[in-house]
Design a protein around this motif. Structure first.
Motif, PDB file in Angstrom:
ATOM      1  N   HIS A 123     -25.691 -19.744  11.810  1.00 55.58           N
ATOM      2  CA  HIS A 123     -26.644 -19.209  10.842  1.00 55.58           C
ATOM      3  C   HIS A 123     -26.876 -20.036   9.582  1.00 55.58           C
ATOM      4  O   HIS A 123     -28.012 -20.319   9.231  1.00 55.58           O
TER       5      HIS A 123
ATOM      6  N   ASP B 193     -25.095  -9.168  14.435  1.00 52.96           N
ATOM      7  CA  ASP B 193     -24.604 -10.469  14.882  1.00 52.96           C
ATOM      8  C   ASP B 193     -23.089 -10.491  15.044  1.00 52.96           C
ATOM      9  O   ASP B 193     -22.531 -11.491  15.476  1.00 52.96           O
TER      10      ASP B 193
ATOM     11  N   GLN C  33     -31.914 -17.420  22.680  1.00 56.82           N
ATOM     12  CA  GLN C  33     -31.285 -16.645  21.611  1.00 56.82           C
ATOM     13  C   GLN C  33     -29.818 -16.409  21.963  1.00 56.82           C
ATOM     14  O   GLN C  33     -29.469 -16.145  23.112  1.00 56.82           O
TER      15      GLN C  33
ATOM     16  N   ARG D 144     -35.800 -14.482  17.301  1.00 58.86           N
ATOM     17  CA  ARG D 144     -35.531 -14.815  15.889  1.00 58.86           C
ATOM     18  C   ARG D 144     -34.182 -15.501  15.764  1.00 58.86           C
ATOM     19  O   ARG D 144     -33.393 -15.492  16.703  1.00 58.86           O
TER      20      ARG D 144
ATOM     21  N   ARG E 255     -31.585 -14.739  13.960  1.00 59.07           N
ATOM     22  CA  ARG E 255     -30.399 -13.887  14.049  1.00 59.07           C
ATOM     23  C   ARG E 255     -30.821 -12.573  14.692  1.00 59.07           C
ATOM     24  O   ARG E 255     -32.017 -12.334  14.876  1.00 59.07           O
ATOM     25  N   THR E 256     -29.860 -11.727  14.991  1.00 56.62           N
ATOM     26  CA  THR E 256     -30.168 -10.587  15.849  1.00 56.62           C
ATOM     27  C   THR E 256     -31.012  -9.535  15.145  1.00 56.62           C
ATOM     28  O   THR E 256     -31.727  -8.776  15.786  1.00 56.62           O
ATOM     29  N   SER E 257     -30.947  -9.479  13.831  1.00 56.48           N
ATOM     30  CA  SER E 257     -31.754  -8.511  13.106  1.00 56.48           C
ATOM     31  C   SER E 257     -32.051  -9.072  11.717  1.00 56.48           C
ATOM     32  O   SER E 257     -31.423 -10.043  11.293  1.00 56.48           O
TER      33      SER E 257
END
Lengths: 755, 352
Positions: A664, A691, A626, B234, B236-238
């Motif tokens: 993203h 992010d 991640q 995941r 993205r972070t949230s």
């Protein structure tokens, strides 16, 4: 070389300035209290709701629609299909200039992409129209959808972007690639992306005879007005468009789209005001997107790291029925010095909506690939990425040899690197860990964006009662045009910002050009500047030729406008107010117009680009892959800054867009059906707050006497370029894994992980 | 609009009676059902709004040490209950990693247990989906399936269960109380969601008209409180669904694992209890050398259902990390960025 005389009207030499001040948005209170009225907030009396039924196939023909079922539904007033839609004076498939795009207004039964409008249901309520659209239950004759960059015949497009050559060759690229000390050959892929402005496209349309009253968000009021007038065969003056605020445009509201035309047709059909607003998923098709790209970069250098060749080739996609080719390879035009540069494009046609301008069209994906390749080339030379970029710094525009009108990129590199702490970066990847064991990587990218200008006009009025107005049909997409242009207006008239009424956002005002290409402030601002100067010149003429004025006879010495007064240039104590000048002349007001446009002579002789340097730090979980961007510093030189607060905000927005591009955004198309499977904001990812790291945007001073009288280059899109590459390069530096397909995903890093 | 009945019963009995007819659906927070209705995926003919039923919004610690949570307790309220958080830190971490603050304010405990898959083919009425339309096929099999199941899937369905909350609930033996026209019954959360087999249209073992009224956590579940974590990886972070998540709980005595709990999310049509791994951990020293084989054991049966083989490797790594975090001990406070790998260390700031 022609010597260009910088234009600085003496009327504007002033002490104290509105420009340069970090004013907060003048429309901020309206927006945070919900009082700002966006297009879809307008509900004229007797308004009906229109909902589009859209195609679920990407290619084929509509065979049937159960219009009767929809019409039977309570509340449904009318169903508009190709059978009964009012005629248009112009074929939606006509194309008479490259800025004119084809769209669907149900001109036939063909389906050219998924989410294409195929019918419109008009009802008393949104719910009834929605259910009516569902009841249409279309059947289709389905043909196989053409998806993906492979497997479809490719061709060389005649032009890319708007009228740019699709290929360019300078110097002996092939020779250099064969004989140089170091060479790389790498291919990057970027996915299809959708603009996803927060405010969906929509229109509230009302006909009164052959007059049209329209609320719709647009980045080009006058262009839209002319297009609508042509479509309906009415004079442009009959079309009144209000677009005071846009909830984001990003290029997707620059041109008229099918759904907007359908709203107008629906209102004409039912002879009542109609509102038509797209659902989020309906925005993935008829209102543009960014093409996927596959970019091959070949580069070579001499032993010392000096570039000897850049060959940038991009494969992109357009629709089957119109031409827009993302000019990705053009990113290598103007940035790095190389004696040999080749740029080329090829394209395929796919069963999707036509791709269109999307924030930094061409520049964004092109810059990402170029900046990654530059890092890979630096690595091959064993050089630090910043040292490599400095080694290949273009002192003049590489292909044309033209000097830059201004270029403070070196200062951007220096100050950005210093602020970021770049000097401590180890050359090798996977060398840094934080206190928690996360891999840390530092990457950089160079930002570049052309300093464009379109054409605009403004009108200024100064009145005897002391009031003043500046008008131009400018567009506030959220970038702060209401504020920045008002600051220029106040300066242009030498008044305080609260002493000038600034009018914008409607089609009955002078044409402010389009809000695109990061050129709106430069273009509309120049028109405002010149309109102000013209009014002041009239006032000066009145005063200096009138024996009763303290300024009489100052015609040769000249006057300076300041604080609502004209002062004699050589004797500041002699002055007269605008009010007094008008009163004595017996005039109620004085009015003048001004234009903003590029100076062709300056443009021919100078390369005009904004530049910047972006530095990013990412953290990567070594086992889990991640990624999180933890720090970003951007340093940008884009000429004169009118409002540093708003400009910083634009830079931050661009830097976040860069994060989004690299980590993203991706529209996922089902390769069989051609439907987009993540057409919503839960699954089409953009960065969330968590992010987005702490960011710094440094504004590097740059004086540009050639781009326009105000010295403005534009800041809307530049920060996307450089940023995307900086993040990608930081991920490589953290992990040692070079991912060449974007967005970079956890899957890509797992194989390079610890586990 | 599409017409449906909307009834708002005053009592549980009235609710069950109102929902007895075919086509009825219960409505609580509506965070999932309303989306499904708007998207043309669910077409209830009657909505029975239970959101104001009395007595179902309590968080209670019982005399025997077990906990009972009413089905209408909001996710946000449960996550903010300090006593509950002390007893079940991994559950709170899971709750706070799900959706967004706004959604957690609306979503309810009962509704969360019954949320439906996020498979994009399920959400697309033009695609074939056996879960949505019995016997229509599964377009995900040959479609975009990076996010799909690696365990327990069948030829007829490869969808995953999206809930974070259900993952630790499954691990800690939570029980669901169900009311229906034939009285009350209970099932474990683990048994609530069947695997797809040949009947993927069945998301839960609830009979039509049955209503979840409460969730119970046994007293034993809180014995893991000192070593309980939830980890969610995941894109993205949230505000993203899990690629893979894991809830891990350990009881450690004298440097040895006395008892272990492990459940996985994002990898199957149900929250996945990894009992074989639990058994391997019992008696082991709480360290990587024991966690890695246990992780492999948990994934023994795993196989890709499409372009998602990476999830097997990722799941093993997530398990190891979750167990390492649990072994290190539950932090005193729920960290910023709950369940994110980036919150896993003391002192991690909201902005790394």
């Amino acid at each position: 070389m022609l010597d260009i005389i910088p234009t600085r009207d003496p009327a504007h030499i002033r002490h104290g300035s509105n420009s340069g001040q970090p004013l907060t948005r003048r429309d901020g209170a309206l927006k945070v209290t919900g009082a700002a009225r966006y297009a879809a907030d307008n509900h004229p009396p007797k308004m009906l709701y229109a909902v589009m039924a859209v195609s679920s196939i990407a290619r084929g023909r509509v065979v049937s629609l159960d219009v009767a079922a929809a019409k039977r539904h309570p509340g449904v007033v009318e169903v508009m299909t190709e059978q009964n839609r009012p005629a248009l004076a112009e074929d939606p498939d006509a194309k008479t200039n490259p800025f004119m795009f084809r769209y669907e207004a149900m001109q036939n039964d063909r389906v050219r992409y998924a989410n294409q409008p195929i019918a419109v249901v008009i009802a008393e309520t949104l719910e009834a129209a929605t259910e009516g659209a569902a009841l249409l239950a279309p059947t289709y004759e389905v043909e196989p959808a053409r998806t993906g960059l492979d497997g479809n015949e490719s061709f060389v497009p005649p032009a890319v972007g708007v009228g740019n050559p699709s290929a360019l060759r300078h110097g002996d690229v092939d020779g250099a690639l064969k004989t140089s000390a170091h060479a790389i050959d790498v291919t990057y892929e970027t996915p299809a992306q959708y603009h996803n402005a927060m405010e969906p496209h929509g229109i509230v349309a009302q006909w009164d005879g052959d007059k049209l009253s329209i609320d719709t968000p647009t980045q080009g009021l006058v262009m839209m007005q002319a297009r609508i007038a042509g479509l309906f065969g009415i004079p442009p003056g009959n079309v009144h468009i209000r677009s005071p605020f846009l909830g984001g445009g990003f290029g997707s509201k620059g041109l008229i789209s099918g759904p907007v035309v359908l709203g107008l047709l629906a209102a004409k059909l039912v002879q009542r005001p109609v509102k038509l607003v797209l659902r989020r998923d309906q925005m993935y098709g008829p209102v543009g997107h960014r093409s996927p790209t596959r970019q091959r970069l070949r580069m070579a250098t001499a032993k010392d790291g000096a570039l000897t060749a850049i060959d940038h080739h991009a494969k992109v996609a357009s629709s089957t029925f119109d031409d827009f080719f993302e000019p990705a390879a053009n990113a290598s035009h103007s940035l790095y010095a190389s004696p040999a540069i080749a740029i080329s494009h090829e394209a395929v046609r796919l069963d999707n909506g036509t791709p269109l301008f999307m924030r930094a069209p061409g520049e964004a994906p092109g810059s990402l690939a170029l900046e990654c390749a530059i890092d890979e080339m630096a690595l091959a030379c064993g050089m630090d990425p910043l040292a490599f970029r400095l080694k290949n710094y273009a002192e003049v525009e590489p292909i044309s040899g033209r000097p830059f009108s201004s270029k403070a990129l070196r200062e951007c590199y220096t100050q950005g690197a210093e602020r970021f702490g770049w000097a401590k970066r180890p050359l090798e990847p996977r060398q840094m860990r934080d206190e928690n064991g996360f891999l840390v990587g530092w990457g950089m990218g160079t930002a570049i964006f052309p300093a464009l200008m379109f054409a605009a006009e403004a009108r200024a009025v100064v009145r005897r009662d002391g009031s003043a107005t500046m008008e131009t049909g400018a567009h506030d997409m959220g970038q702060g045009a209401w504020t920045a242009l008002a600051q220029i207006a106040a300066d242009a008239l030498a008044l305080g910002i609260d002493e000038v009424e600034f009018k914008a956002g409607t089609s009955d005002l002078p044409d402010a050009g389009i809000a695109g290409g990061s050129a709106h402030t430069a273009t509309a601002g120049s028109a405002i500047h010149n309109a102000g100067a013209a009014v002041i010149a009239k006032l000066a003429e009145l005063a200096t030729s009138d024996q009763r004025s303290p300024l009489f006879g100052a015609g040769n010495a000249g006057v300076i406008a300041r604080g609502g007064r004209l002062h004699r240039r050589d004797d500041d104590s002699r002055s007269e107010s605008y009010v007094d000048i008008l009163a004595r002349a017996g005039l109620a007001e004085v009015e003048a117009r001004g234009n903003g446009a590029i100076d062709p002579a300056a443009q021919a002789n100078y390369a005009m680009q904004a530049h910047g340097a972006v530095f990013a730090e990412v953290k990567v979980d070594p086992e889990l892959g991640q990624i999180r961007v933890s720090r970003m510093v951007g340093a940008f030189a884009a000429g004169r800054v009118i409002n540093p607060r708003l400009v910083k905000s634009q830079y931050f927005g661009g830097m976040i867009w860069g994060i989004s591009f690299t980590l993203h955004e991706e529209a996922i198309t089902d390769r069989r059906s051609g439907r987009i499977m993540n057409a919503n904001l839960a699954e089409y990812h953009v960065p969330v707050n968590a992010d987005v790291p702490p960011m710094e945007a440094l504004m590097i001073d740059e004086h540009d006497p050639y781009v326009n009288p105000l010295g403005i280059k534009g800041v809307g899109e530049i920060a996307i370029t450089g940023s995307a590459g900086a993040v990608a390069n930081a991920v490589w530096h953290a992990t040692g894994v070079r991912v060449r397909r974007f967005p970079i995903r956890i899957d890509d890093l797992l194989k390079g992980g610890d586990g | 609009m599409k017409r449906f009945d909307y009834v708002r019963p005053n009592t549980l009995t009235e609710a069950i009676s109102a929902a007895a007819e075919p086509g009825a659906a219960y409505l609580a927070g509506g965070t999932n059902l309303l989306d499904l209705m708007k998207g043309g995926i669910a077409h209830p003919t009657r909505l029975v709004d239970v959101s104001r039923l009395p007595g179902l919004d309590r968080i209670e610690r019982q005399a025997d040490g077990s906990w009972r949570i009413g089905a209408l307790v909001r996710n946000a309220d449960l996550a903010q209950d300090p006593d509950f958080a002390k007893a079940f830190p991994a559950i709170v971490e899971a709750l706070l990693s799900g959706a967004s603050g706004q959604l957690r304010n609306a979503a309810t405990v009962g509704g969360n247990l019954l949320q439906r898959t996020r498979c994009s083919y399920f959400y697309d009425p033009a695609s074939a989906c056996n879960k949505r339309t019995v016997g229509s096929g599964c377009d995900a099999r040959e479609g975009d399936n990076r996010l799909h199941a690696i365990l327990g899937w069948s030829d007829s369905c490869i969808a995953t269960h999206p809930s974070d909350f259900c993952v630790p609930l499954t691990g800690f033996d939570a029980i669901v109380e169900i009311a229906g026209k034939n009285g009350s019954r209970e099932v474990t959360v683990e048994a609530l969601h069947p695997l797809p087999g040949t009947t993927p249209e069945r998301d839960s073992v609830l009979a039509p008209g049955e209503l979840i009224t409460a969730l119970r956590l046994p007293a034993t579940a809180s014995t893991f409180a000192g070593h309980a974590r939830y980890l969610k990886v995941r894109d993205r972070t949230s505000y993203a669904f899990a690629l893979v998540s894991a809830a891990a709980g350990l009881v450690i005595e004298n440097g040895t694992v006395k008892e272990a709990r492990l459940a996985l999310g994002g990898i199957a049509a149900k929250p996945w209890r990894a009992r074989s791994a639990e058994a391997m951990l019992a008696g082991a020293r709480p360290e990587r050398a024991a966690f890695e084989p246990a992780a492999r054991a948990a994934l023994t049966e795993a196989k890709p259902s499409g372009d998602n083989a990476f999830k097997i490797e990722l799941a093993e790594r997530v398990i190891v990390r979750a167990l390492m975090l649990a072994a290190a001990g539950t932090p005193d406070r729920v960290p910023a960025l709950p369940a994110s790998p980036f919150s896993s260390h003391a002192g991690a700031a909201l902005h790394a």
